[in-house]
Design a protein around this motif. Structure first.
Motif, PDB file in Angstrom:
ATOM      1  N   VAL A 237      16.947  31.104 -21.309  1.00 10.98           N
ATOM      2  CA  VAL A 237      16.503  32.209 -22.155  1.00 10.98           C
ATOM      3  C   VAL A 237      16.084  31.663 -23.508  1.00 10.98           C
ATOM      4  O   VAL A 237      16.855  30.985 -24.190  1.00 10.98           O
ATOM      5  N   ASP A 240      11.699  34.271 -27.346  1.00 10.84           N
ATOM      6  CA  ASP A 240      10.563  35.153 -27.068  1.00 10.84           C
ATOM      7  C   ASP A 240      10.225  35.256 -25.592  1.00 10.84           C
ATOM      8  O   ASP A 240       9.144  35.696 -25.225  1.00 10.84           O
ATOM      9  N   GLY A 241      11.138  34.818 -24.741  1.00 13.08           N
ATOM     10  CA  GLY A 241      10.873  34.920 -23.316  1.00 13.08           C
ATOM     11  C   GLY A 241      11.897  34.158 -22.500  1.00 13.08           C
ATOM     12  O   GLY A 241      12.924  33.717 -23.017  1.00 13.08           O
ATOM     13  N   VAL A 242      11.589  34.011 -21.233  1.00 11.83           N
ATOM     14  CA  VAL A 242      12.503  33.353 -20.300  1.00 11.83           C
ATOM     15  C   VAL A 242      11.741  32.272 -19.546  1.00 11.83           C
ATOM     16  O   VAL A 242      10.632  32.508 -19.049  1.00 11.83           O
ATOM     17  N   ARG A 263       6.918  35.762 -20.918  1.00 12.11           N
ATOM     18  CA  ARG A 263       7.079  36.264 -22.287  1.00 12.11           C
ATOM     19  C   ARG A 263       7.792  37.611 -22.279  1.00 12.11           C
ATOM     20  O   ARG A 263       7.574  38.441 -21.389  1.00 12.11           O
ATOM     21  N   ASP A 264       8.639  37.806 -23.275  1.00 10.56           N
ATOM     22  CA  ASP A 264       9.355  39.073 -23.385  1.00 10.56           C
ATOM     23  C   ASP A 264       8.372  40.191 -23.709  1.00 10.56           C
ATOM     24  O   ASP A 264       7.377  39.983 -24.405  1.00 10.56           O
ATOM     25  N   ARG A 265       8.661  41.364 -23.183  1.00  5.96           N
ATOM     26  CA  ARG A 265       7.798  42.531 -23.393  1.00  5.96           C
ATOM     27  C   ARG A 265       8.687  43.722 -23.718  1.00  5.96           C
ATOM     28  O   ARG A 265       9.757  43.879 -23.144  1.00  5.96           O
ATOM     29  N   GLN A 269      11.625  44.393 -21.392  1.00  2.79           N
ATOM     30  CA  GLN A 269      12.819  43.871 -22.055  1.00  2.79           C
ATOM     31  C   GLN A 269      13.487  42.782 -21.209  1.00  2.79           C
ATOM     32  O   GLN A 269      14.681  42.821 -20.918  1.00  2.79           O
ATOM     33  N   THR A 270      12.678  41.828 -20.823  1.00  4.63           N
ATOM     34  CA  THR A 270      13.132  40.779 -19.914  1.00  4.63           C
ATOM     35  C   THR A 270      14.269  39.961 -20.509  1.00  4.63           C
ATOM     36  O   THR A 270      15.272  39.688 -19.839  1.00  4.63           O
ATOM     37  N   VAL A 271      14.137  39.545 -21.770  1.00  3.01           N
ATOM     38  CA  VAL A 271      15.167  38.711 -22.396  1.00  3.01           C
ATOM     39  C   VAL A 271      16.500  39.447 -22.446  1.00  3.01           C
ATOM     40  O   VAL A 271      17.553  38.902 -22.069  1.00  3.01           O
ATOM     41  N   ARG A 273      17.597  41.957 -20.673  1.00  2.82           N
ATOM     42  CA  ARG A 273      18.157  42.240 -19.344  1.00  2.82           C
ATOM     43  C   ARG A 273      18.717  40.972 -18.700  1.00  2.82           C
ATOM     44  O   ARG A 273      19.777  41.014 -18.056  1.00  2.82           O
ATOM     45  N   ARG A 275      19.827  38.338 -20.352  1.00  2.57           N
ATOM     46  CA  ARG A 275      21.024  37.989 -21.121  1.00  2.57           C
ATOM     47  C   ARG A 275      22.217  38.843 -20.714  1.00  2.57           C
ATOM     48  O   ARG A 275      23.347  38.350 -20.609  1.00  2.57           O
TER      49      ARG A 275
END
Length: 429
Positions: A237, A240-242, A263-265, A269-271, A273, A275
């Motif tokens: 992680v 700004d992204g994963v 990239r996180d959006r 909310q990828t980062v 979620r 985490r």
């Protein structure tokens, strides 16, 4: 003077078909042969000789013993289990059905067979169809043909081209006119994915796990088995992204793995979620017979353990003592059932008349990127397809490439979906 009898014998010799051997005028170039015995050579349709070169002699074959044909049991198991498990299961079941049909019809399937036997079998499949009354799809028949023909050594294989022509005629003359068409999964695009995510209760561990899996699968255009194969160490992680490491995919089984950046959006909310789920893994311990989450148990958050795990209704890890095939890893079928259930709960089980399945998370992001005018080459890279692929997902293989270390995510071109501002959506800031 030649007698009549001698003339007759000479004529009979001239007209006979005789066994012969290649000879040279200079007898010194000939291999030594046992006294009084003709020289026998090993020649097949694949033998290649330079001009004047003699083929290998039969009596020059190494004196093999039983040991030369024997391998340890563990090696025999590796040979029997080579290839992906699903591929082995499908291949073996297809061959078994053909063998059983041959036995029933009084035909021979092994150790070799004939083109007529294979053609008759596929004619039978086309005419009788499946047990439920539906017709076999031509693509399924082509797959069956490949599995059966490849069962035999190359020099003994039936004529697959004849059977393939039969199948293509069947496609045009019988399958399509009868309304047959390839079953496709719906595309779970952002418009629908955010609705699915909004209906997940992320106050529960299973909710946090499923939400993290959905956004990762969408971002990576993963097949279900690929997302279940992820290890803890293959996720990193960033702010700004994963970063996600794919060791191999269905279309890229050989060569080096690769890192790819998602990239996180704000809409996915990828980062946040990912985490949240990693925090759950840190708290979880491997269950025992008497304790579902022992305080001193082995942590689920270890580098070589699966990223996504089967959970109990109370949010603890399930014991997997009977999972002999996948062990601690989820099955692709479990992921598929989860996605269908989550989509149904959000009221999007069907999109444009097509069913939502795990494959929808491959079709969805590709559709979103295509509408955002992302070039085909970039979409093929994102989905791990070959550069010249037309997105027929399970047909084309991707050439081995280098590891991508840039933060280049083709999904950047897709505009954010406005539903992320919905007040009912979970606040992850």
């Amino acid at each position: 003077m030649t007698t009549a009898t001698e003339a007759t014998e000479a004529t009979e010799v001239d007209n006979a078909i005789c066994d012969a051997e290649i000879v040279d005028d200079d007898e010194r170039l000939l291999p030594a042969a046992p006294a009084g015995a003709p020289v026998a050579y090993r020649i097949t349709r694949h033998t290649i000789l330079a001009e004047g070169e003699l083929p290998p002699r039969v009596d020059e074959q190494p004196p093999f013993t039983a040991r030369d044909f024997t391998v340890p049991g563990r090696v025999k198991k590796r040979i029997a289990e080579r290839g992906a498990r699903n591929t082995r299961v499908n291949r073996d079941s297809t061959r078994t059905r053909f063998e059983q049909w041959c036995a029933k019809e009084g035909r021979i399937a092994q150790p070799t067979t004939t083109t007529a036997n294979v053609a008759a079998y596929f004619g039978y499949l086309m005419e009788t169809g499946k047990l439920d009354g539906s017709k076999y799809s031509p693509d399924s028949l082509l797959a069956y043909c490949s599995r059966i023909v490849s069962w035999y050594a190359k020099g003994d294989r039936p004529d697959a081209s004849l059977v393939r022509e039969m199948i293509e005629d069947y496609r045009l003359e019988e399958f399509i006119p009868a309304g047959g068409e390839k079953e496709q999964s719906a595309g779970l695009t952002l418009k629908y994915l955010v609705r699915v995510l909004a209906k997940i209760d992320e106050n529960t561990r299973s909710g946090r796990r499923d939400a993290a899996m959905l956004v990762l699968q969408y971002g990576m255009l993963y097949r279900s088995i690929e997302v279940t194969n992820l290890l803890v160490k293959q996720i990193r992680v960033d702010t700004d992204g994963v970063w996600v490491w794919t060791a191999k995919s269905k279309t890229r089984r050989k060569g080096r793995g690769r890192w790819r950046f998602i990239r996180d959006r704000a809409d996915l909310q990828t980062v946040a979620r990912v985490r949240a789920w990693l925090a759950d893994l840190r708290e979880l311990r491997e269950p025992t017979e008497h304790d579902q989450n022992p305080a001193d148990g082995e942590s689920a958050y270890l580098p070589a353990k699966p990223l996504f795990r089967a959970l109990t209704t109370t949010g603890n890890l399930k014991r997997r003592k009977n999972a002999t095939v996948r062990g601690l890893f989820l099955t692709g079928r479990a992921v598929n059932e989860m996605i269908k259930a989550r989509a149904e709960n959000a009221g999007v089980a069907l999109i444009n008349g097509l069913k939502v399945t795990s494959h929808s998370l491959r079709a969805g992001p590709n559709t979103d990127m295509a509408e955002a005018l992302v070039p085909l080459a970039d979409r093929n890279t994102a989905g791990d397809w070959s550069p010249d692929s037309t997105l027929a997902d399970d047909v084309y293989n991707r050439p081995d490439g280098t590891i991508d270390t840039s933060k280049d995510d083709p999904l950047d071109a897709v505009p954010l979906w406005g539903a992320f501002e919905d007040q009912d959506a979970p606040d992850r800031q």
